[in-house]
Design a protein around this motif. Structure first.
Motif, PDB file in Angstrom:
ATOM      1  N   UNK A 235      60.339 102.030  78.784  1.00  0.00           N
ATOM      2  CA  UNK A 235      59.888 101.395  80.026  1.00  0.00           C
ATOM      3  C   UNK A 235      60.684 100.122  80.304  1.00  0.00           C
ATOM      4  N   UNK A 236      60.895  99.334  79.264  1.00  0.00           N
ATOM      5  CA  UNK A 236      61.669  98.097  79.445  1.00  0.00           C
ATOM      6  C   UNK A 236      63.094  98.416  79.885  1.00  0.00           C
ATOM      7  N   UNK A 237      63.669  99.460  79.288  1.00  0.00           N
ATOM      8  CA  UNK A 237      65.034  99.833  79.648  1.00  0.00           C
ATOM      9  C   UNK A 237      65.119 100.221  81.119  1.00  0.00           C
ATOM     10  N   UNK A 238      64.133 100.994  81.593  1.00  0.00           N
ATOM     11  CA  UNK A 238      64.115 101.371  83.012  1.00  0.00           C
ATOM     12  C   UNK A 238      64.004 100.144  83.895  1.00  0.00           C
ATOM     13  N   UNK A 239      63.176  99.194  83.478  1.00  0.00           N
ATOM     14  CA  UNK A 239      62.999  97.972  84.263  1.00  0.00           C
ATOM     15  C   UNK A 239      64.289  97.155  84.307  1.00  0.00           C
ATOM     16  N   UNK A 240      64.931  96.991  83.143  1.00  0.00           N
ATOM     17  CA  UNK A 240      66.146  96.179  83.092  1.00  0.00           C
ATOM     18  C   UNK A 240      67.308  96.845  83.832  1.00  0.00           C
ATOM     19  N   UNK A 241      67.381  98.182  83.783  1.00  0.00           N
ATOM     20  CA  UNK A 241      68.426  98.879  84.546  1.00  0.00           C
ATOM     21  C   UNK A 241      68.245  98.634  86.039  1.00  0.00           C
ATOM     22  N   UNK A 242      66.992  98.704  86.473  1.00  0.00           N
ATOM     23  CA  UNK A 242      66.718  98.463  87.888  1.00  0.00           C
ATOM     24  C   UNK A 242      67.088  97.040  88.278  1.00  0.00           C
ATOM     25  N   UNK A 243      66.747  96.077  87.417  1.00  0.00           N
ATOM     26  CA  UNK A 243      67.080  94.684  87.729  1.00  0.00           C
ATOM     27  C   UNK A 243      68.589  94.450  87.687  1.00  0.00           C
ATOM     28  N   UNK A 244      69.269  95.142  86.764  1.00  0.00           N
ATOM     29  CA  UNK A 244      70.726  95.001  86.697  1.00  0.00           C
ATOM     30  C   UNK A 244      71.381  95.520  87.975  1.00  0.00           C
ATOM     31  N   UNK A 245      70.901  96.651  88.473  1.00  0.00           N
ATOM     32  CA  UNK A 245      71.433  97.189  89.726  1.00  0.00           C
ATOM     33  C   UNK A 245      71.141  96.250  90.891  1.00  0.00           C
ATOM     34  N   UNK A 246      69.948  95.676  90.876  1.00  0.00           N
ATOM     35  CA  UNK A 246      69.597  94.719  91.928  1.00  0.00           C
ATOM     36  C   UNK A 246      70.518  93.494  91.879  1.00  0.00           C
TER      37      UNK A 246
ATOM     38  N   UNK B  61      52.855  98.348  83.675  1.00  0.00           N
ATOM     39  CA  UNK B  61      52.231  99.271  82.727  1.00  0.00           C
ATOM     40  C   UNK B  61      51.981  98.586  81.384  1.00  0.00           C
ATOM     41  N   UNK B  62      52.838  97.644  81.004  1.00  0.00           N
ATOM     42  CA  UNK B  62      52.727  96.987  79.710  1.00  0.00           C
ATOM     43  C   UNK B  62      51.733  95.836  79.703  1.00  0.00           C
ATOM     44  N   UNK B  63      51.361  95.354  80.885  1.00  0.00           N
ATOM     45  CA  UNK B  63      50.516  94.167  80.976  1.00  0.00           C
ATOM     46  C   UNK B  63      49.198  94.310  80.213  1.00  0.00           C
ATOM     47  N   UNK B  64      48.440  95.435  80.345  1.00  0.00           N
ATOM     48  CA  UNK B  64      47.185  95.535  79.586  1.00  0.00           C
ATOM     49  C   UNK B  64      47.367  95.399  78.076  1.00  0.00           C
ATOM     50  N   UNK B  65      48.470  95.915  77.547  1.00  0.00           N
ATOM     51  CA  UNK B  65      48.717  95.801  76.108  1.00  0.00           C
ATOM     52  C   UNK B  65      48.963  94.350  75.726  1.00  0.00           C
ATOM     53  N   UNK B  66      49.753  93.641  76.532  1.00  0.00           N
ATOM     54  CA  UNK B  66      50.050  92.251  76.214  1.00  0.00           C
ATOM     55  C   UNK B  66      48.802  91.376  76.336  1.00  0.00           C
ATOM     56  N   UNK B  67      47.948  91.641  77.341  1.00  0.00           N
ATOM     57  CA  UNK B  67      46.714  90.879  77.487  1.00  0.00           C
ATOM     58  C   UNK B  67      45.778  91.168  76.312  1.00  0.00           C
ATOM     59  N   UNK B  68      45.710  92.437  75.899  1.00  0.00           N
ATOM     60  CA  UNK B  68      44.875  92.805  74.750  1.00  0.00           C
ATOM     61  C   UNK B  68      45.332  92.080  73.492  1.00  0.00           C
ATOM     62  N   UNK B  69      46.642  92.028  73.287  1.00  0.00           N
ATOM     63  CA  UNK B  69      47.169  91.336  72.117  1.00  0.00           C
ATOM     64  C   UNK B  69      46.848  89.846  72.175  1.00  0.00           C
ATOM     65  N   UNK B  70      46.870  89.288  73.376  1.00  0.00           N
ATOM     66  CA  UNK B  70      46.483  87.883  73.559  1.00  0.00           C
ATOM     67  C   UNK B  70      45.060  87.657  73.051  1.00  0.00           C
ATOM     68  N   UNK B  71      44.111  88.527  73.438  1.00  0.00           N
ATOM     69  CA  UNK B  71      42.719  88.360  73.023  1.00  0.00           C
ATOM     70  C   UNK B  71      42.552  88.627  71.533  1.00  0.00           C
ATOM     71  N   UNK B  72      43.322  89.543  70.987  1.00  0.00           N
ATOM     72  CA  UNK B  72      43.260  89.805  69.550  1.00  0.00           C
ATOM     73  C   UNK B  72      43.671  88.561  68.772  1.00  0.00           C
TER      74      UNK B  72
END
Length: 567
Positions: A396-407, A452-463
């Motif tokens: 997912x991160x790779x897809x995001x960074x490819x899109x930002x690189x093209x932008x 898509x990754x935000x819920x995981x990062x927020x969960x880790x914050x609360x953990x």
């Protein structure tokens, strides 16, 4: 691009809202998010002694049960009222185990002080952590007693003088029994606290003997009494809950705010035949767990100024003359150790409340404890856990960074379109959409994978925020406690620097206002991190550093592919 602008404004607005909320809490006002705020400010309200000797003009003595509406099977119990006082003379009994230094008061055989010797006081590390106390700075007590259905009956309550009948005061084996005895109105009560080596759960048995000449219908109550002040070292920059909580299989975990008790607005299950009552604070909890399958009536009430109680009342039925009845309960008194608490009672581990993200947070915590079993250091556990999560989300991160690189590659062309069409936004958007179609670019491609990754990062914050394992846990060098802020502010500075570098690696928004907002965000979030626990900031730093490395790697590959394509 209007959608991008909206997303940026939402992020920036939420950041400002967080800062405003923290300022509100810092100045003593209620949290905008309904977090852990107490009904009183520490030290602003007089506290009444919980043994009932200093409660003038109060409806009930502090910590004393008021008259209640009992469960249907309970009869018409009357409990200690405002006119009843505790005996003036009492003895304090000191008990020591490998995890506790406890003080019992012979008045009511109640627990009036508990120090957890495996945990240090954050203000004075030379002292053990104080959980229970009966002092000017803290009132927090564990109590129990017996009441009767008939008017005028006066059975042994937490105001009655008890006598200690056991002799051992220091644990020498695997268990230690502390036994108290009292008799009143023909009912003899023998209360036995059984403490276990290395454990924070205490077995409590009450043996009731009818030594009179008539049948009795007693009910036993288990009670926790606490003032409404936040624990020491409570942060104003993130919210943790302090207050009573009730659990049942029907309604699950129900937190009760002190302010709701004051307003008679507290909502919780009043009658159940399972579950437990508790008082929760950051990292620690006390809980009474009555025997399963026996109907009990739950109550949370304000007993005097800035003093509250939560209790469960359990009818015991009729005891004939010469007969004896025993009733048991578990008492949890210690850290929010999820594994140990889950073995004591169903649902007791949910005092570590991850909210609606529990379904994600629980597996993350289990993964974190598994990693720690190998590395033995919670700081390196956070580092490895973050790396593992980044690895899982790499596609997912790779897809995001490819899109930002093209932008980023088409940013000069976007700027040219902006200059060409000027204020004609409709034509500019049409030209931009045409360019995206030609270049096969999704303008939201850089945002959606991250969402898509935000819920995981927020969960880790609360953990990381709620895990008692972080308390007093060192990492390396200057980080001696992952549960408090970085004393040298090195991690927050790294976090700000890495976040700023991430923004610089991303394509510059064509809108100058968007670009300014992006540059301000490291200051907003980084400023907040100066007041967050070091464990949380460590997680963000590692996350940012790995994200930068992934982004540079993907962009390097894309640059090579572009160079090959143009040969």
């Amino acid at each position: 691009m209007d959608i991008r602008r909206t997303v940026l404004w939402m992020i920036f607005s939420f950041s400002l809202l967080l800062l405003w909320n923290n300022w509100q809490v810092h100045t003593g006002k209620p949290s905008l998010f309904g977090g852990s705020t107490t009904s009183q400010t520490a030290g602003t309200e007089p506290k009444q002694a919980a043994n009932g000797t200093k409660a003038p003009n109060a409806s009930v003595p502090a910590g004393a049960p008021a008259a209640v509406t009992p469960a249907p099977a309970a009869g018409n119990e009357t409990v200690p009222g405002a006119g009843q006082k505790a005996a003036s003379a009492s003895e304090k009994i000191q008990i020591k185990t490998d995890v506790y230094e406890l003080t019992f008061d012979t008045t009511g055989a109640q627990l009036v002080k508990a120090q957890l010797t495996k945990y240090r006081d954050l203000e004075d590390p030379s002292k053990p952590m104080m959980l229970l106390d009966d002092s000017a700075s803290l009132t927090y007590l564990v109590q129990a007693g017996v009441v009767g259905a008939a008017q005028g009956q006066s059975f042994p309550t937490h105001l009655t003088p008890f006598q200690m009948t056991s002799s051992e005061r220091t644990m020498s084996g695997d268990t230690l029994k502390v036994v108290f005895e009292a008799q009143s109105d023909g009912l003899k009560v023998v209360r036995t606290y059984t403490l276990h080596k290395g454990r924070y759960d205490i077995d409590v048995q009450n043996d009731l003997y009818n030594v009179g000449t008539t049948p009795v219908n007693p009910s036993i109550y288990y009670q926790l009494t606490r003032d409404g002040n936040d624990p020491p070292n409570t942060s104003h920059f993130y919210s943790t809950f302090t207050g009573p909580a009730v659990y049942s299989s029907e309604d699950k975990y129900q937190k009760i705010k002190f302010s709701d008790i004051d307003k008679n607005k507290a909502s919780y299950i009043k009658q159940a035949d399972n579950g437990w009552i508790s008082i929760v604070q950051h990292y620690f909890a006390t809980a009474w767990v009555p025997a399963e399958g026996k109907v009990r009536h739950n109550e949370a009430l304000r007993v005097s100024d800035n003093l509250y109680a939560v209790r469960a009342i359990e009818p015991l039925g009729t005891i004939e003359p010469g007969q004896h009845q025993a009733t048991t309960a578990h008492l949890w008194l210690g850290p929010q150790d999820q594994k140990a608490m889950a073995h004591v009672a169903p649902g007791l581990d949910v005092v570590v409340d991850y909210g609606f993200l529990t379904i994600i947070a629980k597996p993350l915590f289990q993964l974190m404890t598994w990693i720690h079993s190998f590395v033995g250091n919670w700081g390196w556990t956070i580092v490895l856990l973050t790396l593992l999560i980044k690895l899982v989300f790499y596609p997912l991160s790779a897809a995001s960074y490819r899109s930002m690189a093209k932008m980023k590659l088409v940013t000069p062309r976007l700027q040219a379109l902006r200059e060409k069409f000027g204020g004609d936004r409709a034509k500019m958007n049409q030209a931009m959409m045409e360019m995206y179609r030609t270049e096969k670019i999704n303008p939201l491609g850089g945002c959606l994978p991250m969402v898509v990754q935000v819920p995981v990062f927020i969960s880790l914050y609360w953990v990381l925020l709620g895990s008692v394992e972080m308390r007093g846990a060192p990492w390396i060098l200057w980080i001696h406690d992952l549960s408090i802020g970085d004393p040298w502010f090195i991690l927050p500075a790294i976090m700000m620097g890495t976040m700023f570098l991430q923004i610089k690696l991303n394509p510059t928004p064509p809108d100058p206002m968007q670009a300014k907002i992006m540059l301000i965000m490291p200051l907003v979030f980084g400023g907040m991190m100066f007041f967050f626990p070091a464990g949380l900031v460590l997680y963000w730093c590692v996350n940012n550093i790995v994200s930068i490395a992934q982004q540079r790697y993907i962009m390097h590959k894309l640059d090579k592919q572009t160079a090959v394509a143009h040969r």
